[in-house]
Structure formats: C-alpha cells, structure tokens
Design a protein around this motif. Sequence first.
Motif, short mmCIF file in Angstrom:
data_model
loop_
_atom_site.label_atom_id
_atom_site.label_comp_id
_atom_site.label_asym_id
_atom_site.label_seq_id
_atom_site.Cartn_x
_atom_site.Cartn_y
_atom_site.Cartn_z
N CYS A 38 0.77 -0.97 -0.23
CA CYS A 38 -0.10 -0.16 0.08
C CYS A 38 0.89 1.11 -0.09
N THR A 40 0.53 5.53 0.76
CA THR A 40 -0.72 6.59 1.10
C THR A 40 -0.14 7.82 0.91
N VAL A 60 -5.44 6.73 -0.87
CA VAL A 60 -4.89 5.55 -0.56
C VAL A 60 -4.72 4.59 -1.95
N ASN A 62 -3.91 0.90 -2.97
CA ASN A 62 -3.62 -0.46 -2.22
C ASN A 62 -3.64 -1.53 -3.18
N HIS A 66 -4.35 -6.98 -0.55
CA HIS A 66 -3.47 -6.80 0.73
C HIS A 66 -4.13 -5.88 1.44
N ASP A 68 -2.56 -4.08 3.83
CA ASP A 68 -1.67 -2.85 4.29
C ASP A 68 -2.39 -1.48 4.63
N ASP A 69 -3.36 -1.33 4.03
CA ASP A 69 -3.98 -0.11 4.08
C ASP A 69 -4.39 0.34 5.32
N ARG A 73 -2.88 3.89 6.25
CA ARG A 73 -3.91 5.19 6.27
C ARG A 73 -3.86 5.77 7.61
N THR A 90 4.53 4.05 2.74
CA THR A 90 4.78 2.63 2.01
C THR A 90 4.65 1.73 3.18
#
Length: 122
Positions: A38, A40, A60, A62, A66, A68-69, A73, A90
């Motif tokens: 991800c 952001t 975001v 993504n 995944h 990972d957001d 975020r 990241t």
Amino acid sequence: MYEFNLERDRIKLNMKAFLIGEDLCVIISGGESPHIGCVTISVPRPSLSDTSVVSATTSVLNLVGHKDDEVARVVSNDLSSKLNKTVVVTCGIHLDYITQEEINITIELIKEFTNKLIDSLL
C-alpha cells in the motif's frame, strides 16, 4: 533518516522515515516477506469542525488482496495532522498464518513506532 525496529514474538517490524524538504516519507515493513502492499499520501489541512486544529486528507493506493492499507492510512493521517507535513507512507507486512492476537500486537507496535517518530520530529 530515522529508523525504528520493534519485535514481539513472531512479529518483527521496521520503520524508516526520511525528511524530504518539509515533507516526510515513511517505509513500514516486516514479517517473513516485506513488500509494498500500500502507498498513502496525507496532506495537512484545517479541521472541518475546528479550523484552529490541523487535520489531514489521506489518499490510498492499495494492491489487490493486501490489507496494508489498514496500517498505512492511520499512520499517514496521524503523522500528517500531528506534524503538519505532507506524508507518504509505503507499507508491506506479511506473516504466514497470522493470528488475530498477532494482528493486535502488530497494531500496538505500529502505534509505538508512530509515537516515537512524532516525538523525534517535534
């Protein structure tokens, strides 16, 4: 550059942060196969409910599949609003067969990272 490493049980995380002029770039990685899951970007702005307070707008990107957001975020938004900086994060953390307890530990460690970085930059 600022770098933090935290570890608890199977969870091993790394955060690197770089000032780029007045802006901040943060890389969060960890687990068995770190990656980019991800990205952001957060831009500080006056809060919509109280213009004397700094808030942030976060966008975001993504990768499919995944999660990972969920981490990126929150970190990006917190750093941007508390430091009044444009922030890019990241994030890529992967741990096979992660349990809910390990997810909770990961979130705790990420919050600890974020607070340490804020303290270092204020």
